[in-house]
Write a protein that holds these residues in place. Sequence first.
Motif, mmCIF file in Angstrom:
data_model
loop_
_atom_site.group_PDB
_atom_site.id
_atom_site.type_symbol
_atom_site.label_atom_id
_atom_site.label_comp_id
_atom_site.label_asym_id
_atom_site.label_seq_id
_atom_site.Cartn_x
_atom_site.Cartn_y
_atom_site.Cartn_z
ATOM 1 N N LEU A 1 -8.511 2.006 17.341
ATOM 2 C CA LEU A 1 -9.613 2.850 16.878
ATOM 3 C C LEU A 1 -9.370 3.260 15.421
ATOM 4 N N SER B 1 -7.955 0.317 11.275
ATOM 5 C CA SER B 1 -7.975 0.288 12.734
ATOM 6 C C SER B 1 -6.561 0.349 13.304
ATOM 7 N N ASN C 1 -8.433 11.281 13.444
ATOM 8 C CA ASN C 1 -8.743 10.286 14.471
ATOM 9 C C ASN C 1 -9.997 10.719 15.220
ATOM 10 N N GLU C 2 -10.710 9.753 15.762
ATOM 11 C CA GLU C 2 -12.008 10.069 16.367
ATOM 12 C C GLU C 2 -11.831 10.645 17.771
ATOM 13 N N LYS D 1 -12.806 9.704 20.664
ATOM 14 C CA LYS D 1 -12.438 8.774 21.728
ATOM 15 C C LYS D 1 -10.916 8.664 21.844
ATOM 16 N N GLU D 2 -10.228 8.682 20.706
ATOM 17 C CA GLU D 2 -8.768 8.609 20.744
ATOM 18 C C GLU D 2 -8.170 9.893 21.322
#
Length: 416
Positions: free
Chosen positions: A205, A226, A179-180, A182-183
């Motif tokens: 995300l 997503s 997961n990126e 931001k998450e």
Amino acid sequence: MKCSLFPASLFCIFLCSNTVFAQPVLETGGQKMPDEWTDKDTHHKVVRLTRNGGSNMSFYFHNNPFVGNKMVYYSSNANAAKTDQKLESYDAALSRNKQLWLLDLDSKKMEQLTFQASPMNGEIVNNKSGDVYYQIKDSVWCVNALTKTNRLVYVFPKNFQAGITTVNADNTLLAGVWNEDKEKELFKEHPNKSDYFNVIYEARLPRTLFTVNIKTGELKKIFTDSAWLNHVQFSSTDPSLLMFCHEGPWHKVDRIWTININTKEKRLMHKRTMNMEIAGHEWFEPDGKRIWFDLQQPRSTKFFVAGTDVKTGDEKKYELTRDEWSIHYNISPDEKFFCGDGGNDTQVAKAKDGMWIYFFKPEGDHFASTRLVNMKHHNYHLEPNVHFSPDGKWIIFRANFEGIENVYAAEIAEHK
């Protein structure tokens, strides 16, 4: 020839010995328990398996912890944690000195497998090879439960920091989800599940399923979506079949999916059929033919344990009462019986009398239940996460009813 009478002195010794060593019948929890006792409410024998002090935790319900008749578990030395003044909290100290241990279920002998200085995660065991995988920051390690050898397996590249959660049946591939950043920040901002569950779901995300070749270190990205991809599990028998879920509020998602990592074919394992229907906490049965899960039609009204055939899509289900509903279920090694860890009145079932460890026997379209352990002194903030023992005679679970986390086993047969 005359038969001699049983000497009175020997009879007295025999009687007194049985009195001294009789299994104590006790209320479970709310006090320091002996190593073994009979639950006074269920008449089933309970054994504390972990006896090395500190905080001891068995694995999550769908993570296999067994190598033969030995069980892998986590242990943290509570005394070391209490005296560590450099950490922010007692919980942080426990996390820091958490290590993998091995328990012989017959002799109760315990051996420490890892001696790492940094916090670790991972409940990944290949029961054939004895390899136990775990992760420290960006590094994946393996300790073998049989040889005790420890080795570095893989280091994630800086542009793909992710976590492993499962190993395939032939011990060639690890898998997990990326997961990126931001998450990750959203999780830090909303640490409680009641807060982050909707936040992460609504953020939508990108997440990516991936595999890592254990021998070559090759990283392959399998699928990106997503949706909040989670609960990644390899089939117990098919090395190419990976299960994952669409996480989030269960009544909003068709949750349970599989993907063939070679063909990339995806299949939904259960389609919701009514408003507020939920399905989740899914796991593969030992032969890999079905995926079982908690099914409610609708939520908090009618309760089932259901299973879908991974090839045909055929589904069967067994009904339970509200009090029998459990946070997690599991299936016996011979696939004939089930177990559950119950729940308190704050859980989805709102059970009035649900705090029990259960053994379930399918009868027609429903379960006949047997209560094994009264869990009224257990704080369900810690989920018990039940497992059948390899011989199918015990239900193994974790609990805090003595004031600290330990791993216990409840005998399925009633104790006489």
